[in-house]
Design a protein around this motif. Structure first.
Motif, PDB file in Angstrom:
ATOM      1  N   THR A  93     -25.332  10.805   3.108  1.00 46.35           N
ATOM      2  CA  THR A  93     -24.349  11.657   3.785  1.00 46.35           C
ATOM      3  C   THR A  93     -23.691  10.894   4.934  1.00 46.35           C
ATOM      4  OG1 THR A  93     -25.520  13.671   3.158  1.00 46.35           O
ATOM      5  CG2 THR A  93     -24.045  13.819   5.058  1.00 46.35           C
ATOM      6  N   ALA A  94     -24.491  10.150   5.679  1.00 45.77           N
ATOM      7  CA  ALA A  94     -23.950   9.336   6.775  1.00 45.77           C
ATOM      8  C   ALA A  94     -23.025   8.251   6.239  1.00 45.77           C
ATOM      9  CB  ALA A  94     -25.087   8.720   7.591  1.00 45.77           C
ATOM     10  N   TRP A  95     -23.377   7.651   5.108  1.00 46.42           N
ATOM     11  CA  TRP A  95     -22.512   6.629   4.497  1.00 46.42           C
ATOM     12  C   TRP A  95     -21.160   7.223   4.109  1.00 46.42           C
ATOM     13  CZ3 TRP A  95     -26.650   4.404   0.659  1.00 46.42           C
ATOM     14  CH2 TRP A  95     -27.530   3.576   1.361  1.00 46.42           C
ATOM     15  N   LEU A  96     -21.174   8.413   3.542  1.00 50.68           N
ATOM     16  CA  LEU A  96     -19.906   9.065   3.164  1.00 50.68           C
ATOM     17  C   LEU A  96     -19.043   9.334   4.395  1.00 50.68           C
ATOM     18  CD1 LEU A  96     -21.126  11.538   0.413  1.00 50.68           C
ATOM     19  CD2 LEU A  96     -19.672   9.516   0.109  1.00 50.68           C
ATOM     20  N   ALA A  97     -19.663   9.784   5.476  1.00 51.01           N
ATOM     21  CA  ALA A  97     -18.923  10.020   6.721  1.00 51.01           C
ATOM     22  C   ALA A  97     -18.352   8.707   7.245  1.00 51.01           C
ATOM     23  CB  ALA A  97     -19.823  10.675   7.763  1.00 51.01           C
ATOM     24  N   GLU A  98     -19.135   7.647   7.179  1.00 52.34           N
ATOM     25  CA  GLU A  98     -18.642   6.341   7.629  1.00 52.34           C
ATOM     26  C   GLU A  98     -17.493   5.853   6.746  1.00 52.34           C
ATOM     27  OE1 GLU A  98     -20.134   1.782   8.497  1.00 52.34           O
ATOM     28  OE2 GLU A  98     -21.642   3.299   8.019  1.00 52.34           O
ATOM     29  N   ALA A  99     -17.609   6.047   5.449  1.00 52.71           N
ATOM     30  CA  ALA A  99     -16.537   5.642   4.535  1.00 52.71           C
ATOM     31  C   ALA A  99     -15.244   6.383   4.862  1.00 52.71           C
ATOM     32  CB  ALA A  99     -16.947   5.896   3.085  1.00 52.71           C
ATOM     33  N   ARG A 100     -15.340   7.677   5.134  1.00 48.62           N
ATOM     34  CA  ARG A 100     -14.156   8.447   5.526  1.00 48.62           C
ATOM     35  C   ARG A 100     -13.541   7.901   6.815  1.00 48.62           C
ATOM     36  NH1 ARG A 100     -17.722  12.607   4.354  1.00 48.62           N
ATOM     37  NH2 ARG A 100     -17.358  13.491   2.304  1.00 48.62           N
ATOM     38  N   ALA A 101     -14.386   7.586   7.791  1.00 54.19           N
ATOM     39  CA  ALA A 101     -13.896   7.056   9.068  1.00 54.19           C
ATOM     40  C   ALA A 101     -13.243   5.690   8.884  1.00 54.19           C
ATOM     41  CB  ALA A 101     -15.041   6.969  10.072  1.00 54.19           C
ATOM     42  N   LEU A 102     -13.827   4.842   8.053  1.00 57.57           N
ATOM     43  CA  LEU A 102     -13.236   3.523   7.797  1.00 57.57           C
ATOM     44  C   LEU A 102     -11.880   3.652   7.115  1.00 57.57           C
ATOM     45  CD1 LEU A 102     -16.465   1.667   6.610  1.00 57.57           C
ATOM     46  CD2 LEU A 102     -15.155   1.197   8.709  1.00 57.57           C
ATOM     47  N   ALA A 103     -11.784   4.571   6.158  1.00 53.84           N
ATOM     48  CA  ALA A 103     -10.505   4.791   5.479  1.00 53.84           C
ATOM     49  C   ALA A 103      -9.458   5.338   6.445  1.00 53.84           C
ATOM     50  CB  ALA A 103     -10.690   5.737   4.292  1.00 53.84           C
ATOM     51  N   ALA A 104      -9.858   6.264   7.287  1.00 50.51           N
ATOM     52  CA  ALA A 104      -8.923   6.820   8.272  1.00 50.51           C
ATOM     53  C   ALA A 104      -8.453   5.740   9.243  1.00 50.51           C
ATOM     54  CB  ALA A 104      -9.582   7.974   9.031  1.00 50.51           C
ATOM     55  N   ALA A 105      -9.360   4.869   9.668  1.00 45.56           N
ATOM     56  CA  ALA A 105      -8.991   3.779  10.567  1.00 45.56           C
ATOM     57  C   ALA A 105      -8.037   2.809   9.904  1.00 45.56           C
ATOM     58  CB  ALA A 105     -10.232   3.048  11.062  1.00 45.56           C
ATOM     59  N   LEU A 106      -8.247   2.536   8.635  1.00 43.32           N
ATOM     60  CA  LEU A 106      -7.358   1.630   7.906  1.00 43.32           C
ATOM     61  C   LEU A 106      -5.951   2.182   7.857  1.00 43.32           C
ATOM     62  CD1 LEU A 106      -7.434  -0.988   6.011  1.00 43.32           C
ATOM     63  CD2 LEU A 106      -7.278   0.693   4.165  1.00 43.32           C
ATOM     64  N   VAL A 107      -5.809   3.460   7.614  1.00 38.49           N
ATOM     65  CA  VAL A 107      -4.506   4.095   7.529  1.00 38.49           C
ATOM     66  C   VAL A 107      -3.857   4.213   8.910  1.00 38.49           C
ATOM     67  CG1 VAL A 107      -3.314   6.223   6.887  1.00 38.49           C
ATOM     68  CG2 VAL A 107      -5.103   5.327   5.415  1.00 38.49           C
ATOM     69  N   ALA A 108      -4.673   4.445   9.935  1.00 38.11           N
ATOM     70  CA  ALA A 108      -4.150   4.674  11.281  1.00 38.11           C
ATOM     71  C   ALA A 108      -3.711   3.391  11.979  1.00 38.11           C
ATOM     72  CB  ALA A 108      -5.200   5.382  12.133  1.00 38.11           C
TER      73      ALA A 108
END
Length: 113
Positions: A93-108
């Motif tokens: 679950t923590a990995w999925l949250a981190e993956a979402r944050a990494l993707a959001a950072a890439l786009v931002a």
């Protein structure tokens, strides 16, 4: 190595004339995709120390040197989630949250100049 289905996708989609072009066989590829950044998320059952020491992180080489630069992606970010076999539901679950944050950072992030 990446899973066979992913390797097949790369070989069929990131092809010359679509993802990149080569002027000559010795020339540097010219990326044809508009994406200048990429995020690669890997899972592994090999401990980081063993992978680096025995294998030299071949997936980093594949993505950051052999695949994505051809398309024009110069900012290649990668995160490996390991080890999967002994991970807990909480860890995944923590990995999925981190993956979402990494993707959001890439786009931002603003595009590289």
């Amino acid at each position: 190595m990446p899973p066979a289905v992913l390797t097949g996708w790369v070989q069929r989609v990131l092809v010359p004339g679509v993802a990149y072009k080569l002027g000559t066989a010795q020339g540097e590829p010219a990326g044809l995709l508009r994406a200048d950044r990429a995020l690669v998320l890997n899972t592994s059952d090999t401990a980081e120390e063993r992978e680096a020491g025995e294998f030299g992180d071949p997936l980093q080489r594949i993505w950051a040197a052999c695949v994505l630069p051809y398309t024009g992606a110069r900012d290649v970010r990668r995160r490996v989630f390991r080890t999967v076999t002994d991970s807990t539901p909480r860890q995944r679950t923590a990995w999925l949250a981190e993956a979402r944050a990494l993707a959001a950072a890439l786009v931002a992030d603003p595009p590289a100049a």
